[in-house]
Design a protein around this motif. Structure first.
Motif, mmCIF file in Angstrom:
data_model
loop_
_atom_site.group_PDB
_atom_site.id
_atom_site.type_symbol
_atom_site.label_atom_id
_atom_site.label_comp_id
_atom_site.label_asym_id
_atom_site.label_seq_id
_atom_site.Cartn_x
_atom_site.Cartn_y
_atom_site.Cartn_z
ATOM 1 N N VAL A 144 3.816 -7.521 6.136
ATOM 2 C CA VAL A 144 3.635 -8.387 4.969
ATOM 3 C C VAL A 144 3.688 -7.526 3.710
ATOM 4 C CG1 VAL A 144 2.195 -10.001 6.279
ATOM 5 C CG2 VAL A 144 1.104 -8.192 4.947
ATOM 6 N N ARG A 145 3.810 -8.161 2.565
ATOM 7 C CA ARG A 145 3.725 -7.411 1.320
ATOM 8 C C ARG A 145 2.267 -7.087 1.000
ATOM 9 N NH1 ARG A 145 8.798 -8.971 0.615
ATOM 10 N NH2 ARG A 145 10.073 -7.909 -0.952
ATOM 11 N N HIS A 199 0.947 0.051 -4.685
ATOM 12 C CA HIS A 199 2.077 0.475 -5.504
ATOM 13 C C HIS A 199 1.923 -0.033 -6.933
ATOM 14 C CE1 HIS A 199 4.539 2.444 -2.509
ATOM 15 N NE2 HIS A 199 4.450 1.403 -1.698
ATOM 16 N N ASP A 200 2.406 0.765 -7.881
ATOM 17 C CA ASP A 200 2.198 0.462 -9.291
ATOM 18 C C ASP A 200 3.017 -0.730 -9.778
ATOM 19 O OD1 ASP A 200 0.449 2.618 -9.480
ATOM 20 O OD2 ASP A 200 2.077 4.017 -9.914
ATOM 21 N N THR A 201 4.173 -0.981 -9.151
ATOM 22 C CA THR A 201 5.045 -2.058 -9.610
ATOM 23 C C THR A 201 5.505 -2.912 -8.434
ATOM 24 O OG1 THR A 201 7.097 -0.792 -9.354
ATOM 25 C CG2 THR A 201 5.910 -0.565 -11.453
ATOM 26 N N LYS A 202 5.946 -4.112 -8.765
ATOM 27 C CA LYS A 202 6.503 -5.007 -7.746
ATOM 28 C C LYS A 202 7.756 -4.396 -7.140
ATOM 29 C CE LYS A 202 8.454 -9.612 -7.019
ATOM 30 N NZ LYS A 202 9.713 -9.085 -6.431
ATOM 31 N N GLU A 203 8.563 -3.736 -7.959
ATOM 32 C CA GLU A 203 9.799 -3.129 -7.467
ATOM 33 C C GLU A 203 9.503 -2.070 -6.402
ATOM 34 O OE1 GLU A 203 10.504 -5.286 -11.013
ATOM 35 O OE2 GLU A 203 9.078 -3.641 -10.667
ATOM 36 N N GLU A 204 8.431 -1.307 -6.588
ATOM 37 C CA GLU A 204 8.050 -0.308 -5.586
ATOM 38 C C GLU A 204 7.604 -0.976 -4.294
ATOM 39 O OE1 GLU A 204 6.516 3.408 -8.391
ATOM 40 O OE2 GLU A 204 5.107 1.830 -7.837
ATOM 41 N N THR A 205 6.889 -2.087 -4.412
ATOM 42 C CA THR A 205 6.484 -2.828 -3.218
ATOM 43 C C THR A 205 7.700 -3.395 -2.497
ATOM 44 O OG1 THR A 205 4.304 -3.394 -4.098
ATOM 45 C CG2 THR A 205 5.193 -4.828 -2.391
ATOM 46 N N LEU A 217 0.830 -1.199 0.000
ATOM 47 C CA LEU A 217 0.000 0.000 0.000
ATOM 48 C C LEU A 217 0.870 1.257 0.000
ATOM 49 C CD1 LEU A 217 -2.664 -1.132 2.602
ATOM 50 C CD2 LEU A 217 -2.943 -1.005 0.120
ATOM 51 N N LYS A 218 0.490 2.232 -0.769
ATOM 52 C CA LYS A 218 1.288 3.444 -0.922
ATOM 53 C C LYS A 218 1.435 4.217 0.387
ATOM 54 C CE LYS A 218 -0.037 3.985 -5.788
ATOM 55 N NZ LYS A 218 -0.793 4.766 -6.789
ATOM 56 N N LEU A 219 0.444 4.116 1.264
ATOM 57 C CA LEU A 219 0.485 4.881 2.515
ATOM 58 C C LEU A 219 0.973 4.045 3.704
ATOM 59 C CD1 LEU A 219 -2.836 6.948 2.251
ATOM 60 C CD2 LEU A 219 -0.497 7.697 1.778
ATOM 61 N N SER A 220 1.580 2.882 3.448
ATOM 62 C CA SER A 220 1.971 2.000 4.550
ATOM 63 C C SER A 220 2.996 2.649 5.473
ATOM 64 C CB SER A 220 2.520 0.677 4.005
ATOM 65 O OG SER A 220 3.609 0.911 3.128
#
Length: 365
Positions: A190-191, A204-210, A164-167
């Motif tokens: 967790v992811r 997040h838009d991509t796995k790399e961002e996560t 999540l972007k706001l995590s």
């Protein structure tokens, strides 16, 4: 699918599985009752909208309460009970969805569960659920943390989803709140597992961002470098749940590095789901053994993280939504298996050589 990812349908099956896991060297288990409710992307239930009487809704809640109390009876000292609030029934799920305060019967049920967990030295983590419900889940859980996480060893953990972007912002807010009010925050990181039926714009838009989000949160918490907390990092508890070998390796190396520098603020625990990345949990155990040996030879005390396996139990019907998420998460499992094959082949050769050498020594003696 059920046999791969679920612990069993009754106490006999579950306890046999727990004994197998602990015999491998794991510190313990997290046992979760599989019943839950899910919401469609529109914000509507995936269950029918038929009206139910108050007696039926209360029966669902009491069934959930009893199921969690029985789950506590199946685990031992230091183990975890995993709870999903939506498993308490349609009425509780509606209250979560609408942002209401928890009903008295629900609070009484959680008090009974938490008090039993305290009495037998177990801990409880509250699973993350879909974003339609998560705001209420966080509020209800923090209210319980205010009551039960004031001792030296907190009993209640909340879940933070790094996809999540706001995590990161949410973590900072909760740490500041706990610091200000004098209780301990305990987090399972967790992811995230609801990407197929959650609000995509919040993820997040991509796995790399996560990956960057997850690894960055781990780094911040282990080193105590979190914005807005001042110079004194508060005592907190961290459980790293994940199946990504790069993230786990980075966390293990960072723990060792920070301990050597006397800068480690939080010693996390690790865990993976049953049936997923089983070799990764064993690698963390091996890393801990090597760290312990190194500290002993250097006459220096270094703490070793504990490693757990997370098990879900219940009937096939009760575990169905859980199994669907596992199927989605394992969509790319073929590539992961290919990546792990060289390491598995090396381990097989090593064991074969050990057997041959043992037989030679036995023959010569």
């Amino acid at each position: 699918m059920y046999d791969q990812f679920c612990a069993g349908r009754n106490r006999l099956e579950i306890q046999a599985r727990i004994l197998q896991i602990k015999a491998l060297g794991f510190s313990g288990v997290i046992l979760c009752y599989g019943k839950e409710n899910q919401i469609q992307k529109s914000g509507q239930h995936l269950v029918d909208n038929v009206e139910h009487s108050d007696s039926v809704l209360d029966e669902e809640l009491q069934f959930w309460r009893q199921g969690n109390l029985e789950t506590l009876d199946m685990i031992g000292d230091g183990d975890f009970l995993g709870i999903k609030y939506s498993g308490a029934g349609k009425s509780i799920t509606e209250d979560l969805l609408r942002g209401k305060a928890p009903p008295r019967a629900f609070v009484e049920a959680m008090d009974a569960i938490l008090q039993k967990a305290l009495a037998q030295n177990c801990r409880i983590w509250i699973d993350a659920e879909q974003q339609f419900l998560q705001g209420s889940i966080d509020r209800w859980t923090i209210d319980l943390m205010r009551k039960y996480n004031r001792g030296r060893k907190p009993v209640l953990y909340n879940t933070l989803q790094a996809y999540l972007k706001l995590s990161r912002e949410k973590l900072q807010d909760q740490l500041r709140l706990a610091q200000r009010e004098g209780w301990q925050l305990a987090i399972k990181l967790v992811r995230g597992a609801y990407i197929e039926n959650d609000m995509r714009e919040r993820i997040h838009d991509t796995k790399e961002e996560t990956d960057a989000s997850y690894n960055g949160i781990v780094r911040d918490l282990l080193s105590g470098d979190v914005k807005g907390l001042g110079t004194e990092f508060p005592t907190m508890q961290l459980f790293l749940a994940g199946h990504n070998p790069v993230s786990v390796s980075k966390a293990c190396n960072l723990i060792r590095e920070l301990q050597q520098q006397d800068r480690l603020k939080t010693l996390p625990e690790f865990g993976q789901l049953q049936g997923m990345a089983d070799q990764l949990g064993c690698e963390v155990l091996q890393h801990g053994e090597e760290t312990a040996k190194a500290s002993a030879s250097a006459a220096r005390t270094i703490s070793v993280p504990k490693v757990y396996k997370c098990l879900t139990w219940g009937s096939v019907q009760e575990c169905m939504q859980y199994l669907v998420r596992r199927a989605v998460e394992n969509h790319g499992a073929t590539g992961a298996v290919k990546d792990s094959m060289p390491a598995l082949a090396r381990e097989l050769r090593r064991r074969m050589v050990d057997v041959v050498l043992w037989r030679r020594r036995r023959t010569s003696s």
